[in-house]
Design a protein around this motif. Structure first.
Motif, PDB file in Angstrom:
ATOM      1  N   GLU A  72      -3.817   9.345   3.973  1.00  0.00           N
ATOM      2  CA  GLU A  72      -3.227   9.006   5.120  1.00  0.00           C
ATOM      3  C   GLU A  72      -4.118   8.722   5.975  1.00  0.00           C
ATOM      4  OE1 GLU A  72      -2.583   9.327   9.454  1.00  0.00           O
ATOM      5  OE2 GLU A  72      -3.346  11.723   7.856  1.00  0.00           O
ATOM      6  N   SER A  73      -5.433   9.503   5.321  1.00  0.00           N
ATOM      7  CA  SER A  73      -6.434   9.229   6.649  1.00  0.00           C
ATOM      8  C   SER A  73      -7.588   7.753   6.469  1.00  0.00           C
ATOM      9  CB  SER A  73      -7.280  10.631   6.170  1.00  0.00           C
ATOM     10  OG  SER A  73      -7.665  10.112   4.193  1.00  0.00           O
ATOM     11  N   HIS A  80       1.109  -1.397  -0.216  1.00  0.00           N
ATOM     12  CA  HIS A  80      -0.027   0.007  -0.121  1.00  0.00           C
ATOM     13  C   HIS A  80       0.943   1.466   0.084  1.00  0.00           C
ATOM     14  CE1 HIS A  80      -3.618   2.256   0.609  1.00  0.00           C
ATOM     15  NE2 HIS A  80      -2.628   3.306   1.788  1.00  0.00           N
ATOM     16  N   ILE A  81      -0.096   1.932  -0.801  1.00  0.00           N
ATOM     17  CA  ILE A  81       1.617   3.750  -0.861  1.00  0.00           C
ATOM     18  C   ILE A  81       0.056   4.465  -0.325  1.00  0.00           C
ATOM     19  CG2 ILE A  81       2.073   5.115  -2.685  1.00  0.00           C
ATOM     20  CD1 ILE A  81       3.104   2.421  -4.142  1.00  0.00           C
ATOM     21  N   VAL A  82       1.056   5.027   0.762  1.00  0.00           N
ATOM     22  CA  VAL A  82       0.219   6.099   0.921  1.00  0.00           C
ATOM     23  C   VAL A  82       0.891   7.839   0.664  1.00  0.00           C
ATOM     24  CG1 VAL A  82       1.316   5.869   3.557  1.00  0.00           C
ATOM     25  CG2 VAL A  82      -1.318   6.846   3.187  1.00  0.00           C
ATOM     26  N   LEU A 105      -5.312   5.044   6.313  1.00  0.00           N
ATOM     27  CA  LEU A 105      -4.812   4.150   6.677  1.00  0.00           C
ATOM     28  C   LEU A 105      -5.389   3.054   7.475  1.00  0.00           C
ATOM     29  CD1 LEU A 105      -1.294   3.262   6.110  1.00  0.00           C
ATOM     30  CD2 LEU A 105      -1.072   4.951   7.377  1.00  0.00           C
ATOM     31  N   ALA A 106      -5.836   3.432   8.475  1.00  0.00           N
ATOM     32  CA  ALA A 106      -5.887   2.616   9.835  1.00  0.00           C
ATOM     33  C   ALA A 106      -6.319   1.579   8.852  1.00  0.00           C
ATOM     34  CB  ALA A 106      -6.838   3.316  10.764  1.00  0.00           C
ATOM     35  N   SER A 107      -7.263   1.677   7.867  1.00  0.00           N
ATOM     36  CA  SER A 107      -8.660   0.629   7.611  1.00  0.00           C
ATOM     37  C   SER A 107      -7.910  -0.441   6.236  1.00  0.00           C
ATOM     38  CB  SER A 107      -9.420   1.144   6.457  1.00  0.00           C
ATOM     39  OG  SER A 107      -9.386   1.694   5.922  1.00  0.00           O
ATOM     40  N   MET A 108      -6.538   0.026   5.785  1.00  0.00           N
ATOM     41  CA  MET A 108      -5.191  -0.930   5.196  1.00  0.00           C
ATOM     42  C   MET A 108      -4.745  -1.448   5.551  1.00  0.00           C
ATOM     43  SD  MET A 108      -6.587   0.080   2.057  1.00  0.00           S
ATOM     44  CE  MET A 108      -5.788  -1.120   1.677  1.00  0.00           C
ATOM     45  N   LEU A 109      -4.137  -1.482   7.341  1.00  0.00           N
ATOM     46  CA  LEU A 109      -2.664  -2.439   7.363  1.00  0.00           C
ATOM     47  C   LEU A 109      -2.923  -3.994   7.652  1.00  0.00           C
ATOM     48  CD1 LEU A 109      -2.156   0.975  10.043  1.00  0.00           C
ATOM     49  CD2 LEU A 109      -0.772   0.158   7.922  1.00  0.00           C
ATOM     50  N   PRO A 110      -5.061  -3.701   7.455  1.00  0.00           N
ATOM     51  CA  PRO A 110      -5.348  -5.136   8.417  1.00  0.00           C
ATOM     52  C   PRO A 110      -4.668  -5.750   6.934  1.00  0.00           C
ATOM     53  CG  PRO A 110      -7.256  -4.021   9.231  1.00  0.00           C
ATOM     54  CD  PRO A 110      -5.577  -2.672   8.659  1.00  0.00           C
ATOM     55  N   VAL A 111      -4.808  -5.411   6.304  1.00  0.00           N
ATOM     56  CA  VAL A 111      -5.103  -5.868   4.947  1.00  0.00           C
ATOM     57  C   VAL A 111      -3.246  -6.413   3.809  1.00  0.00           C
ATOM     58  CG1 VAL A 111      -7.173  -6.819   4.977  1.00  0.00           C
ATOM     59  CG2 VAL A 111      -6.009  -4.108   3.634  1.00  0.00           C
ATOM     60  N   ILE A 112      -2.478  -5.464   4.937  1.00  0.00           N
ATOM     61  CA  ILE A 112      -1.087  -5.176   3.251  1.00  0.00           C
ATOM     62  C   ILE A 112       0.016  -5.513   4.093  1.00  0.00           C
ATOM     63  CG2 ILE A 112      -1.671  -3.295   2.524  1.00  0.00           C
ATOM     64  CD1 ILE A 112      -0.179  -2.119   4.581  1.00  0.00           C
ATOM     65  N   ASP A 113       1.222  -6.363   3.190  1.00  0.00           N
ATOM     66  CA  ASP A 113       2.074  -6.021   4.006  1.00  0.00           C
ATOM     67  C   ASP A 113       3.761  -5.282   4.452  1.00  0.00           C
ATOM     68  OD1 ASP A 113       1.813  -9.664   4.236  1.00  0.00           O
ATOM     69  OD2 ASP A 113       1.609  -8.949   2.136  1.00  0.00           O
ATOM     70  N   VAL A 114       3.118  -4.613   3.511  1.00  0.00           N
ATOM     71  CA  VAL A 114       4.084  -3.324   3.065  1.00  0.00           C
ATOM     72  C   VAL A 114       3.306  -2.319   2.762  1.00  0.00           C
ATOM     73  CG1 VAL A 114       6.336  -2.473   1.810  1.00  0.00           C
ATOM     74  CG2 VAL A 114       6.314  -5.096   2.842  1.00  0.00           C
ATOM     75  N   LEU A 115       4.049  -0.996   3.839  1.00  0.00           N
ATOM     76  CA  LEU A 115       3.306  -0.215   3.675  1.00  0.00           C
ATOM     77  C   LEU A 115       4.596   1.123   3.004  1.00  0.00           C
ATOM     78  CD1 LEU A 115       1.065   2.076   4.068  1.00  0.00           C
ATOM     79  CD2 LEU A 115       2.523   2.474   6.543  1.00  0.00           C
ATOM     80  N   LEU A 116       4.420   1.487   1.624  1.00  0.00           N
ATOM     81  CA  LEU A 116       4.942   2.828   1.480  1.00  0.00           C
ATOM     82  C   LEU A 116       4.698   4.518   1.413  1.00  0.00           C
ATOM     83  CD1 LEU A 116       6.671   1.154  -2.347  1.00  0.00           C
ATOM     84  CD2 LEU A 116       7.597   1.182   0.103  1.00  0.00           C
ATOM     85  N   VAL A 117       5.164   4.747   2.099  1.00  0.00           N
ATOM     86  CA  VAL A 117       5.120   6.021   2.421  1.00  0.00           C
ATOM     87  C   VAL A 117       5.802   7.513   2.121  1.00  0.00           C
ATOM     88  CG1 VAL A 117       4.759   8.063   4.753  1.00  0.00           C
ATOM     89  CG2 VAL A 117       4.703   5.836   5.078  1.00  0.00           C
TER      90      VAL A 117
END
Length: 103
Positions: free
Chosen positions: A38-39, A4-6, A41-53
């Motif tokens: 960014e707003s 996920h890219i934020v 983000l909380a809903s995406m965290l449970p379904v991703i492996d890597v976060l790029l900011v």
């Protein structure tokens, strides 16, 4: 790998996600890449492996990284060059490097 890219509003991250998907496909890799703000983000965290900011969120990165860690997600801050790149190679390399830090 689920990446996920934020960014602040989600617009520029959408373009990076598209290029990253193309680069992953060119390498024969299976990657599910999403983008958002960014707003969201909380809903995406449970379904991703890597976060790029995005680099413009650097001031919030420690907080975002901690939030991601609680969810078991690895996070990296992207350099500004990722947004100006013609392809997604740099972003993909960063996602792979981030994923490889999982013990």
């Amino acid at each position: 790998m689920r990446i996920h890219i934020v960014c602040g509003a989600g617009a520029s991250s959408t373009f990076v996600a598209l290029r990253l998907r193309r680069s992953a496909a060119a390498r024969g890799m299976s990657a599910h890449v999403t983008a958002g703000s960014e707003s969201d983000l909380a809903s995406m965290l449970p379904v991703i492996d890597v976060l790029l900011v995005g680099p413009h969120l650097q001031g919030m990165f420690a907080q975002i990284q901690q939030q991601a860690a609680v969810a078991g997600v690895l996070a990296s801050l992207m350099p500004a060059t990722v947004f100006s790149a013609r392809d997604g190679e740099e972003a993909l390399d960063l996602a792979l490097a981030t994923a490889s830090t999982r013990s």
